[in-house]
Each structure stands twice: as C-alpha cells, then as structure tokens.
Design a protein around this motif. Structure first.
Motif: not given
Length: 107
Positions: A17-46
């Motif tokens: 899995a680590e290799q997959i994320l490295k191969d697709i350069e996931f960290s670049k995409t994640f930096d762009l979407i992580k805050d939006e994803l967290c807004k969705h998580l906030d809706e669940y009152r974890l």
C-alpha cells in the motif's frame, strides 16, 4: 488483514500500500483534498480514534464517485492500480491527519 492494511495499534499500511501511494504521488493530491474530506468527517461527530479510523475508510468508499477523486482515478488508470485499493490505503493518511487536527479525540 489484507494487502493494504496490517494489524497494528493503530492499523498501518502494508509495504504494498505504501508503494501504491508513492507511485501515484498521493501526497500531492492529498494536500489538495484533505481539508474537504475532514469537513465530511466532522459531520459524523466522531468520539474515538477507532471511530475516526472506521469512518475514514467508509468515507473514502462513499465518495469514490465524487469529483474530488478524479485525480486518483486518473492516477489509478495511468499506473494500472485498482481504485478501491488506493482509496482503502488513503483512508489511513486521512485518519492520521484528522486525528492531528483534533487532539481532543484521545481514546
């Protein structure tokens, strides 16, 4: 557990899995979407770290057809990976990021 996640406390990514994320350069995409994803998580009152881990995985699957994941779909196609494996792997960095911005979740 499976090819993507391995049993630890907390659950971690396998080397595959680590290799997959490295191969697709996931960290670049994640930096762009992580805050939006967290807004969705906030809706669940974890309340617990386990809740965050499970809901991160659920959310990635739930939003799989959302436009937010178009870059991941393009990377999956370009590199020959399975989108579901990418999303499963991506749930762990999402979990970790969410917990880092919510230090009040301690259990």
């Amino acid at each position: 557990m499976d090819r993507i996640k391995q049993r630890n406390s907390p659950v971690t990514l396998t080397p595959y899995a680590e290799q997959i994320l490295k191969d697709i350069e996931f960290s670049k995409t994640f930096d762009l979407i992580k805050d939006e994803l967290c807004k969705h998580l906030d809706e669940y009152r974890l309340r617990t770290k386990y809740d965050v881990q499970e809901m991160s995985d659920f959310l990635m699957k739930k939003l799989r057809d959302d436009n937010i994941f178009i870059p991941l779909k393009q990377a999956a196609f370009a590199k020959g990976y399975n989108l579901d494996e990418i999303l499963s792997a991506a749930s762990i960095p999402l979990r970790d990021y969410y917990l880092s911005i919510h230090p009040e979740i301690k259990d």
